[in-house]
Design a protein around this motif. Sequence first.
Motif, PDB file in Angstrom:
ATOM      1  N   VAL A   1     -41.093   8.757 -25.662  1.00 47.51           N
ATOM      2  CA  VAL A   1     -40.854   8.802 -24.216  1.00 47.51           C
ATOM      3  C   VAL A   1     -42.122   9.272 -23.509  1.00 47.51           C
ATOM      4  O   VAL A   1     -42.608  10.381 -23.758  1.00 47.51           O
ATOM      5  CB  VAL A   1     -39.685   9.747 -23.879  1.00 47.51           C
ATOM      6  CG1 VAL A   1     -39.459   9.785 -22.363  1.00 47.51           C
ATOM      7  CG2 VAL A   1     -38.408   9.321 -24.599  1.00 47.51           C
ATOM      8  N   LEU A   2     -42.659   8.425 -22.638  1.00 46.78           N
ATOM      9  CA  LEU A   2     -43.842   8.798 -21.854  1.00 46.78           C
ATOM     10  C   LEU A   2     -43.455   9.527 -20.583  1.00 46.78           C
ATOM     11  O   LEU A   2     -44.071  10.526 -20.219  1.00 46.78           O
ATOM     12  CB  LEU A   2     -44.664   7.550 -21.525  1.00 46.78           C
ATOM     13  CG  LEU A   2     -45.296   6.824 -22.707  1.00 46.78           C
ATOM     14  CD1 LEU A   2     -46.012   5.569 -22.232  1.00 46.78           C
ATOM     15  CD2 LEU A   2     -46.264   7.738 -23.453  1.00 46.78           C
ATOM     16  N   ASP A   3     -42.459   9.016 -19.870  1.00 49.33           N
ATOM     17  CA  ASP A   3     -41.965   9.720 -18.691  1.00 49.33           C
ATOM     18  C   ASP A   3     -40.566   9.239 -18.355  1.00 49.33           C
ATOM     19  O   ASP A   3     -40.082   8.237 -18.887  1.00 49.33           O
ATOM     20  CB  ASP A   3     -42.913   9.578 -17.490  1.00 49.33           C
ATOM     21  CG  ASP A   3     -43.116   8.149 -17.022  1.00 49.33           C
ATOM     22  OD1 ASP A   3     -42.124   7.399 -16.938  1.00 49.33           O
ATOM     23  OD2 ASP A   3     -44.264   7.765 -16.745  1.00 49.33           O
ATOM     24  N   ARG A   4     -39.936   9.971 -17.466  1.00 54.05           N
ATOM     25  CA  ARG A   4     -38.562   9.693 -17.050  1.00 54.05           C
ATOM     26  C   ARG A   4     -38.534   9.656 -15.533  1.00 54.05           C
ATOM     27  O   ARG A   4     -39.092  10.537 -14.863  1.00 54.05           O
ATOM     28  CB  ARG A   4     -37.632  10.791 -17.578  1.00 54.05           C
ATOM     29  CG  ARG A   4     -36.185  10.661 -17.136  1.00 54.05           C
ATOM     30  CD  ARG A   4     -35.339  11.780 -17.711  1.00 54.05           C
ATOM     31  NE  ARG A   4     -35.808  13.101 -17.261  1.00 54.05           N
ATOM     32  CZ  ARG A   4     -35.398  14.251 -17.782  1.00 54.05           C
ATOM     33  NH1 ARG A   4     -34.557  14.253 -18.799  1.00 54.05           N
ATOM     34  NH2 ARG A   4     -35.853  15.393 -17.305  1.00 54.05           N
ATOM     35  N   ARG A   5     -37.888   8.617 -14.971  1.00 53.72           N
ATOM     36  CA  ARG A   5     -37.814   8.482 -13.515  1.00 53.72           C
ATOM     37  C   ARG A   5     -36.370   8.339 -13.085  1.00 53.72           C
ATOM     38  O   ARG A   5     -35.686   7.392 -13.459  1.00 53.72           O
ATOM     39  CB  ARG A   5     -38.631   7.277 -13.029  1.00 53.72           C
ATOM     40  CG  ARG A   5     -38.620   7.108 -11.516  1.00 53.72           C
ATOM     41  CD  ARG A   5     -39.658   6.090 -11.073  1.00 53.72           C
ATOM     42  NE  ARG A   5     -39.397   4.776 -11.627  1.00 53.72           N
ATOM     43  CZ  ARG A   5     -38.574   3.887 -11.079  1.00 53.72           C
ATOM     44  NH1 ARG A   5     -37.912   4.194  -9.978  1.00 53.72           N
ATOM     45  NH2 ARG A   5     -38.406   2.706 -11.622  1.00 53.72           N
ATOM     46  N   ARG A  30     -39.875   5.327 -19.519  1.00 54.01           N
ATOM     47  CA  ARG A  30     -41.029   4.530 -19.936  1.00 54.01           C
ATOM     48  C   ARG A  30     -41.376   4.928 -21.359  1.00 54.01           C
ATOM     49  O   ARG A  30     -41.673   6.095 -21.638  1.00 54.01           O
ATOM     50  CB  ARG A  30     -42.209   4.750 -18.990  1.00 54.01           C
ATOM     51  CG  ARG A  30     -43.385   3.797 -19.231  1.00 54.01           C
ATOM     52  CD  ARG A  30     -44.357   3.795 -18.051  1.00 54.01           C
ATOM     53  NE  ARG A  30     -44.906   5.114 -17.805  1.00 54.01           N
ATOM     54  CZ  ARG A  30     -46.055   5.566 -18.339  1.00 54.01           C
ATOM     55  NH1 ARG A  30     -46.760   4.785 -19.152  1.00 54.01           N
ATOM     56  NH2 ARG A  30     -46.491   6.773 -18.052  1.00 54.01           N
ATOM     57  N   MET A  31     -41.326   3.949 -22.258  1.00 48.65           N
ATOM     58  CA  MET A  31     -41.432   4.201 -23.691  1.00 48.65           C
ATOM     59  C   MET A  31     -42.676   3.528 -24.271  1.00 48.65           C
ATOM     60  O   MET A  31     -42.965   2.368 -23.961  1.00 48.65           O
ATOM     61  CB  MET A  31     -40.197   3.652 -24.417  1.00 48.65           C
ATOM     62  CG  MET A  31     -38.855   4.061 -23.806  1.00 48.65           C
ATOM     63  SD  MET A  31     -38.475   5.801 -24.040  1.00 48.65           S
ATOM     64  CE  MET A  31     -38.253   5.867 -25.834  1.00 48.65           C
ATOM     65  N   PRO A  72     -39.633  13.583 -21.775  1.00 49.40           N
ATOM     66  CA  PRO A  72     -40.986  13.144 -22.137  1.00 49.40           C
ATOM     67  C   PRO A  72     -41.480  13.837 -23.398  1.00 49.40           C
ATOM     68  O   PRO A  72     -41.311  15.039 -23.581  1.00 49.40           O
ATOM     69  CB  PRO A  72     -41.808  13.547 -20.903  1.00 49.40           C
ATOM     70  CG  PRO A  72     -40.828  13.503 -19.777  1.00 49.40           C
ATOM     71  CD  PRO A  72     -39.534  13.976 -20.351  1.00 49.40           C
ATOM     72  N   GLY A  73     -42.058  13.025 -24.278  1.00 50.01           N
ATOM     73  CA  GLY A  73     -42.537  13.532 -25.550  1.00 50.01           C
ATOM     74  C   GLY A  73     -41.578  13.303 -26.697  1.00 50.01           C
ATOM     75  O   GLY A  73     -41.982  13.327 -27.871  1.00 50.01           O
ATOM     76  N   ASP A  74     -40.307  13.087 -26.418  1.00 45.52           N
ATOM     77  CA  ASP A  74     -39.326  12.847 -27.474  1.00 45.52           C
ATOM     78  C   ASP A  74     -39.602  11.519 -28.178  1.00 45.52           C
ATOM     79  O   ASP A  74     -40.080  10.561 -27.571  1.00 45.52           O
ATOM     80  CB  ASP A  74     -37.906  12.800 -26.907  1.00 45.52           C
ATOM     81  CG  ASP A  74     -37.385  14.155 -26.462  1.00 45.52           C
ATOM     82  OD1 ASP A  74     -38.074  15.161 -26.728  1.00 45.52           O
ATOM     83  OD2 ASP A  74     -36.299  14.197 -25.834  1.00 45.52           O
TER      84      ASP A  74
END
Length: 374
Positions: A320-324, A333-334, A353-355
């Motif tokens: 996971v890069l970020d969550r919106r 965004r993966m 994010p980071g998972d």
Amino acid sequence: MTVSAPIASRADAGGGTPQALLRLDAVGRRFGDTVAVDGVSLEVPAGEFLTLLGPSGCGKTTTLRMIAGFEHPTSGRVLIGGRDVTALPPQKRDVGMVFQNYALFPHLDVWENVAFGLKSRGERGAGVEAAVTRALGLVELEPYARRKVQALSGGQQQRVALARALAPEPPVLLLDEPLSNLDAALRERTRDELRALLKRLGMTAVFVTHDQEEAFALSDRIAVMDRGRLQQVGSPEALYGAPVNAFVASFLGRANFLPATVDSVDGDRAACTVAAGVTWRARLAADSPRGAGARVRLMARPEALTLAAADEPNALRARVLDRRFAGAATFYRMETEAGPELLVQGGPHTASPGDVAGICLVESAQPVAYAAEP
């Protein structure tokens, strides 16, 4: 104000299946060596709301201007009500036009702006009075009849422009991005009112926009254009669910693309390997190769994907890069081990994010396989 009879009924008084009120027959337009519109053929039945949709420079506004008579086709024909109007000037075509900048006269009040088109056609007296009163009633501006247009809000000016186009009761209404100057909240409210009004009138409309959300909200059908050519025509649901090519898929809504290899084919369905040990089934587009081992581009919408445990069978491993957060949905965004970044729709607290997680296809999902880019 109650409308006694839909405007479109004049063009289809016999009932049954509506005939094409507007037809473009291989219409093209060149400017020197530049091809702005390339052989567009299109039929618009009476009472339909059709949107020409595409990016800037795709030819949609030029196409609209050829229908209106402000541009002359280099090739092809424009027919309205079965009559060839290709060589006729705008005032002889019996169409209404709402421009992006509204084109109102600042020295005239609201009533005179709405009456202008009628008077320029030679109409006078009680007929003009009745038509203007009716048009202002349709857009709920009767109390503003003698107000200067500069004193109106942007939304009210847009309604004056619409009333002016509706006053002569044209069989076809043309709209060139008339909502683009409004703020987001007013734009959404105005487009809903516009569709409701035109449906109540039974009017045939051709609308130009580059905003796919606006096209979805307004249209019975959408004609997607790119580089002067018509790519696909259909209902919003059909275009979103079964885009004919990668351009339409990417332009209409969010689309994920990832490289894949065809394993096996069964009719128009194929099993495609997207990563080692990960095989997803997809529908083959018309341009997709059919043979085992062929390279394709797999398109999946964010809602067709779901997050799962990283070791879930047949899941694409990703970080996971970020969550919106987007209200009704949350998008993740993966970064995948297969290479491309993917957008996945999930719950608000599915991951952080980071998972590291797995990406699976939703059971009912229908990804589409297109030919790989050369």
